[in-house]
Motif scaffolding. Structure first.
Motif, mmCIF file in Angstrom:
data_model
loop_
_atom_site.group_PDB
_atom_site.id
_atom_site.type_symbol
_atom_site.label_atom_id
_atom_site.label_comp_id
_atom_site.label_asym_id
_atom_site.label_seq_id
_atom_site.Cartn_x
_atom_site.Cartn_y
_atom_site.Cartn_z
ATOM 1 N N UNK A 97 1.066 -33.128 2.099
ATOM 2 C CA UNK A 97 0.097 -32.209 1.500
ATOM 3 C C UNK A 97 -0.425 -31.243 2.559
ATOM 4 N N UNK A 98 -0.589 -31.748 3.790
ATOM 5 C CA UNK A 98 -1.097 -30.905 4.872
ATOM 6 C C UNK A 98 -0.119 -29.791 5.198
ATOM 7 N N UNK A 99 1.181 -30.118 5.193
ATOM 8 C CA UNK A 99 2.197 -29.116 5.498
ATOM 9 C C UNK A 99 2.280 -28.060 4.416
ATOM 10 N N UNK A 100 2.191 -28.485 3.167
ATOM 11 C CA UNK A 100 2.218 -27.544 2.053
ATOM 12 C C UNK A 100 1.041 -26.596 2.149
ATOM 13 N N UNK A 101 -0.132 -27.121 2.424
ATOM 14 C CA UNK A 101 -1.337 -26.298 2.535
ATOM 15 C C UNK A 101 -1.242 -25.338 3.709
ATOM 16 N N UNK A 102 -0.615 -25.788 4.807
ATOM 17 C CA UNK A 102 -0.499 -24.945 5.984
ATOM 18 C C UNK A 102 0.357 -23.721 5.712
ATOM 19 N N UNK A 103 1.421 -23.900 4.950
ATOM 20 C CA UNK A 103 2.302 -22.770 4.636
ATOM 21 C C UNK A 103 1.711 -21.902 3.560
ATOM 22 N N UNK A 104 1.223 -22.553 2.484
ATOM 23 C CA UNK A 104 0.707 -21.793 1.339
ATOM 24 C C UNK A 104 -0.639 -21.188 1.633
ATOM 25 N N UNK A 157 0.840 -1.212 0.000
ATOM 26 C CA UNK A 157 0.000 0.000 0.000
ATOM 27 C C UNK A 157 0.868 1.253 0.000
ATOM 28 N N UNK A 158 1.996 1.191 0.692
ATOM 29 C CA UNK A 158 2.882 2.352 0.787
ATOM 30 C C UNK A 158 3.898 2.427 -0.355
ATOM 31 N N UNK A 159 3.741 1.553 -1.353
ATOM 32 C CA UNK A 159 4.571 1.693 -2.543
ATOM 33 C C UNK A 159 5.664 0.677 -2.744
ATOM 34 N N UNK A 160 5.748 -0.343 -1.908
ATOM 35 C CA UNK A 160 6.778 -1.373 -2.095
ATOM 36 C C UNK A 160 6.481 -2.155 -3.379
ATOM 37 N N UNK A 161 7.502 -2.472 -4.173
ATOM 38 C CA UNK A 161 7.279 -3.251 -5.395
ATOM 39 C C UNK A 161 6.626 -4.590 -5.060
ATOM 40 N N UNK A 162 5.648 -4.985 -5.849
ATOM 41 C CA UNK A 162 4.958 -6.243 -5.596
ATOM 42 C C UNK A 162 5.839 -7.407 -6.031
ATOM 43 N N UNK A 163 6.200 -8.311 -5.099
ATOM 44 C CA UNK A 163 7.064 -9.438 -5.473
ATOM 45 C C UNK A 163 6.309 -10.447 -6.328
ATOM 46 N N UNK A 164 7.069 -11.192 -7.133
ATOM 47 C CA UNK A 164 6.427 -12.217 -7.954
ATOM 48 C C UNK A 164 5.807 -13.310 -7.086
ATOM 49 N N UNK A 165 6.468 -13.573 -5.946
ATOM 50 C CA UNK A 165 5.956 -14.577 -5.008
ATOM 51 C C UNK A 165 6.048 -14.018 -3.598
ATOM 52 N N UNK A 166 5.077 -14.356 -2.782
ATOM 53 C CA UNK A 166 5.095 -13.893 -1.403
ATOM 54 C C UNK A 166 6.186 -14.622 -0.627
ATOM 55 N N UNK A 167 6.540 -14.075 0.515
ATOM 56 C CA UNK A 167 7.563 -14.702 1.368
ATOM 57 C C UNK A 167 7.100 -16.082 1.814
ATOM 58 N N UNK A 168 5.811 -16.220 2.053
ATOM 59 C CA UNK A 168 5.259 -17.515 2.464
ATOM 60 C C UNK A 168 5.404 -18.546 1.345
ATOM 61 N N UNK A 169 5.091 -18.146 0.112
ATOM 62 C CA UNK A 169 5.186 -19.058 -1.030
ATOM 63 C C UNK A 169 6.642 -19.436 -1.303
ATOM 64 N N UNK A 170 7.547 -18.464 -1.176
ATOM 65 C CA UNK A 170 8.967 -18.745 -1.391
ATOM 66 C C UNK A 170 9.491 -19.732 -0.362
ATOM 67 N N UNK A 171 9.034 -19.595 0.880
ATOM 68 C CA UNK A 171 9.467 -20.521 1.928
ATOM 69 C C UNK A 171 8.962 -21.926 1.646
#
Length: 209
Positions: A202-209, A174-188
């Protein structure tokens, strides 16, 4: 900084039944641009009458200030500000509502905060909000990663930690930071999938994503 750090405590109040003539005299005496209109009862709302109200609704219409009462030109209920609200959110509130000033209230009237207070007393020049959020984001990501290691990927604690990361990322955007291609959660999540011996259920993947 918060509203209580920049507000003006020298605030003047007036009754809704007072005349505009009386209001103008009080404004001049105190050197103010607005007066807070007192609630009539404990359950009543605060109001506000500003110099703009008087100029636009009395002077511009050629009315006699002695014949016009405050309640005829005031705004009520008025926008109010919590003393603990961050200055950036006060500025956003003003921008969204088109007001220039508002009383600071928490159970009782504490002061008044204006756009002038934000510019003159705010620390946004020395401490830009975006820079602060970017630092907080890195802290939140580090905390989320360590929380996953401590409590497990599918734990409630990990989910809460990553939710905070998502919130800070969104606010930074909202304050102008460039939008990353992937969120930090998705990258992790991807990082965990590609690491040797780190196959997730599958449960762990869903929990993070």
């Amino acid at each position: 900084m918060r509203a209580k750090d920049i507000m003006t405590q020298d605030v003047a109040t007036i009754r809704g039944s007072a005349t505009i003539d009386q209001a103008v005299k009080l404004l001049r005496l105190k050197g103010l641009r607005a007066l807070i209109v007192e609630p009539r009862t404990a359950d009543d709302a605060y109001g506000i009458v500003t110099e703009t109200d008087i100029a636009a609704k009395v002077v511009a219409c050629g009315k006699d200030p002695k014949d016009v009462q405050v309640y005829e030109v005031m705004s009520k209920p008025c926008i109010v500000v919590n003393p603990d609200l961050d200055v950036e959110y006060v500025a956003r509130l003003f921008a969204n509502t088109g007001v220039w000033r508002a009383p600071v209230i928490q159970k009782e009237l504490l002061g008044i905060v204006s756009v002038t207070d934000i510019i003159a007393k705010g620390d946004f020049v020395e401490k830009p909000k975006l820079a602060f959020l970017q630092k907080e984001l890195q802290k939140a990501i580090s905390n989320a990663r360590s929380t996953c290691a401590t409590y497990g990927l599918a734990s409630k604690e990990a989910a809460t930690a990553w939710d905070l990361v998502d919130e800070i990322e969104a606010e930074a955007g909202f304050y102008g930071a460039p939008k990353p291609q992937k969120t930090a959660r998705a990258m992790f999540a991807e990082e965990r999938q590609t690491q040797p011996n780190q196959t997730m259920t599958a449960e762990q993947v869903a929990a993070i994503a």
